[in-house]
Write a protein that holds these residues in place. Sequence first.
Motif, mmCIF file in Angstrom:
data_model
loop_
_atom_site.group_PDB
_atom_site.id
_atom_site.type_symbol
_atom_site.label_atom_id
_atom_site.label_comp_id
_atom_site.label_asym_id
_atom_site.label_seq_id
_atom_site.Cartn_x
_atom_site.Cartn_y
_atom_site.Cartn_z
ATOM 1 N N UNK A 238 160.502 97.146 50.432
ATOM 2 C CA UNK A 238 160.574 98.100 51.537
ATOM 3 C C UNK A 238 161.695 97.831 52.538
ATOM 4 N N UNK A 239 162.705 97.062 52.140
ATOM 5 C CA UNK A 239 163.900 96.962 52.974
ATOM 6 C C UNK A 239 164.704 98.245 52.831
ATOM 7 N N UNK A 240 165.349 98.638 53.889
ATOM 8 C CA UNK A 240 166.130 99.878 53.906
ATOM 9 C C UNK A 240 167.555 99.551 54.325
ATOM 10 N N UNK A 241 168.521 99.963 53.514
ATOM 11 C CA UNK A 241 169.932 99.766 53.834
ATOM 12 C C UNK A 241 170.587 101.143 53.950
ATOM 13 N N UNK A 242 170.896 101.574 55.186
ATOM 14 C CA UNK A 242 171.533 102.878 55.356
ATOM 15 C C UNK A 242 173.010 102.825 54.973
ATOM 16 N N UNK A 243 173.565 103.992 54.664
ATOM 17 C CA UNK A 243 174.981 104.064 54.291
ATOM 18 C C UNK A 243 175.576 105.391 54.737
ATOM 19 N N UNK A 244 176.867 105.393 54.956
ATOM 20 C CA UNK A 244 177.633 106.627 55.078
ATOM 21 C C UNK A 244 178.346 106.917 53.764
ATOM 22 N N UNK A 245 178.790 105.830 53.107
ATOM 23 C CA UNK A 245 179.385 105.932 51.776
ATOM 24 C C UNK A 245 178.801 104.817 50.920
ATOM 25 N N UNK A 246 178.153 105.198 49.829
ATOM 26 C CA UNK A 246 177.545 104.221 48.920
ATOM 27 C C UNK A 246 178.343 104.168 47.631
ATOM 28 N N UNK A 247 178.800 102.976 47.284
ATOM 29 C CA UNK A 247 179.457 102.735 45.998
ATOM 30 C C UNK A 247 178.492 101.874 45.194
ATOM 31 N N UNK A 248 177.844 102.467 44.224
ATOM 32 C CA UNK A 248 176.779 101.781 43.508
ATOM 33 C C UNK A 248 177.160 101.485 42.067
ATOM 34 N N UNK A 249 176.656 100.394 41.569
ATOM 35 C CA UNK A 249 176.747 100.079 40.140
ATOM 36 C C UNK A 249 175.350 100.332 39.576
ATOM 37 N N UNK A 250 175.161 101.455 38.891
ATOM 38 C CA UNK A 250 173.829 101.782 38.376
ATOM 39 C C UNK A 250 173.370 100.767 37.320
ATOM 40 N N UNK A 251 172.120 100.881 36.950
ATOM 41 C CA UNK A 251 171.604 100.096 35.830
ATOM 42 C C UNK A 251 172.490 100.304 34.613
ATOM 43 N N UNK A 252 172.857 99.226 33.947
ATOM 44 C CA UNK A 252 173.630 99.310 32.706
ATOM 45 C C UNK A 252 172.688 99.189 31.514
ATOM 46 N N UNK A 253 172.902 100.036 30.512
ATOM 47 C CA UNK A 253 172.068 100.016 29.314
ATOM 48 C C UNK A 253 172.919 100.245 28.083
ATOM 49 N N UNK A 254 172.428 99.753 26.953
ATOM 50 C CA UNK A 254 173.064 100.026 25.686
ATOM 51 C C UNK A 254 172.811 101.452 25.242
ATOM 52 N N UNK A 255 173.381 101.821 24.100
ATOM 53 C CA UNK A 255 173.312 103.202 23.608
ATOM 54 C C UNK A 255 171.876 103.606 23.258
ATOM 55 N N UNK A 262 165.055 101.527 16.689
ATOM 56 C CA UNK A 262 164.210 100.337 16.711
ATOM 57 C C UNK A 262 164.992 99.047 16.590
ATOM 58 N N UNK A 263 166.235 99.071 17.052
ATOM 59 C CA UNK A 263 167.103 97.901 16.895
ATOM 60 C C UNK A 263 167.323 97.132 18.195
ATOM 61 N N UNK A 264 166.791 97.623 19.340
ATOM 62 C CA UNK A 264 167.149 97.037 20.617
ATOM 63 C C UNK A 264 165.987 96.484 21.411
ATOM 64 N N UNK A 265 166.365 95.854 22.547
ATOM 65 C CA UNK A 265 165.374 95.379 23.505
ATOM 66 C C UNK A 265 165.118 96.477 24.534
ATOM 67 N N UNK A 266 164.502 96.115 25.677
ATOM 68 C CA UNK A 266 164.130 97.142 26.653
ATOM 69 C C UNK A 266 165.341 97.812 27.312
ATOM 70 N N UNK A 267 166.514 97.178 27.233
ATOM 71 C CA UNK A 267 167.733 97.774 27.776
ATOM 72 C C UNK A 267 168.662 98.283 26.674
ATOM 73 N N UNK A 268 168.140 98.412 25.475
ATOM 74 C CA UNK A 268 168.890 98.935 24.312
ATOM 75 C C UNK A 268 170.003 97.987 23.852
ATOM 76 N N UNK A 269 169.883 96.694 24.115
ATOM 77 C CA UNK A 269 170.830 95.724 23.575
ATOM 78 C C UNK A 269 170.245 95.128 22.296
ATOM 79 N N UNK A 270 171.112 94.867 21.334
ATOM 80 C CA UNK A 270 170.666 94.427 20.016
ATOM 81 C C UNK A 270 170.477 92.907 20.020
ATOM 82 N N UNK A 271 169.267 92.417 19.744
ATOM 83 C CA UNK A 271 169.054 90.972 19.671
ATOM 84 C C UNK A 271 169.795 90.357 18.494
#
Length: 421
Positions: A238-255, A262-271
Amino acid sequence: MRRLVVLGGGTAGTMIVNKLRKRLPREQWEITVVDRDDNHLYQPGYLFLPFGTYTAGQVVRKRHTLIPDGVDLVLAEVDRVEADKNTVHLQDGRTLGYDYLVIATGTSPRPDQTPGMLGEQWRRSVFDFYSFEGAQALAGALRSFDHGRLVVHITEMPIKCPVAPLEFTFLADAFLRERGIRDRVELVYVTPLSGAFTQPIASAQLGSMLEERKILVEPDFMIESVDNDKKAIVSFDERVVPFDLLVTIPLNMGADFVARSGLGDELNYVPVDKHTLLSKKHDNVFAVGDASDIPASKAGSVAHFAVDVFVGNFLEHVSGRPMTGSFDGHANCFVESGNGKGLLIDFNYDTQPLPGKFPVPALGPMSLLKETRANHLGKLAFRWIYWNVLLPGRPLPLPVHMSMAGKVTTPATTAPHTDKE
């Protein structure tokens, strides 16, 4: 005729087909590489697009010009892989059979995975630079931004090029100072990590650089949502960080096809085995570069060093011999710090970044964990090396495995590092 199919024509996939086409007899092997379009993007260049250092034309080339003769390039989206039947299904209905498969489809930003991130403020006051379109849109926003709160935010690790958010923050600081408006902007760096970076020594060095530039750090921030009405990011605690301009790096996931197959983990990366890059489920499937789950940085240098090990292993594996190559997680990354300077870090699975000289002990010319002009020039020069040496599969005079030569070790620098990248 044996068939090799490579899914993904990015850094790793292009290097692989260029190297293996020279090593696999054409009368015995068909090689096919699959990608969704004909545009090969130099992703390290995304960092420079918002600041006008690079133009769009400098980071894009046609993919077919980078693929060697004797390799079939198929432009299509992958629907799924039936690994038990050695078949790739494409979304246009075509199928490709294979004897060996390499998954090199990388990782991508997924703003859709965070509630509110794709809301009404997307590409208005919320931007990313991990995509070609996002970096171009951000360039316009930065030009018009002259006061307020600029927040640089990382959703969660792992991300491709884990130093890039720090680089953007340093470059934004320098950009604002050059325009004479730095005192009108509050610059905030928000990270899910406890410090500036994943590795303790590098984190301390980079953290002190943030402090020197009067950049606020909000650590241990696990985002729950983006509040578009209040223009703020909200954490699960519940911390809040206000912004006027947000430059975000979204969650990264595999294809997504990795999950459908059925070849990947929870983020679609191949073990895979982190040393051989062979799938843990299928003896004829490899994953190389960002598409795998190896505990190393998702960075171009890792793909480069991993491909060099993979090629030897692949040739041994298809000949029925034990694989003797062992990838050590080697990563080598320039870190832009603004004002025409940069740092260089060099590390692997077992050794964190250390100070010293690279690649020649005592001589360098690159300095490790130190801001220098030479490191900045090295980063800029890499674009030419990427197009003309790395992708064509030509040898680079750099050790594939991390070397301790030229590195300075003390009791304080020998602490083990974390694999979380």
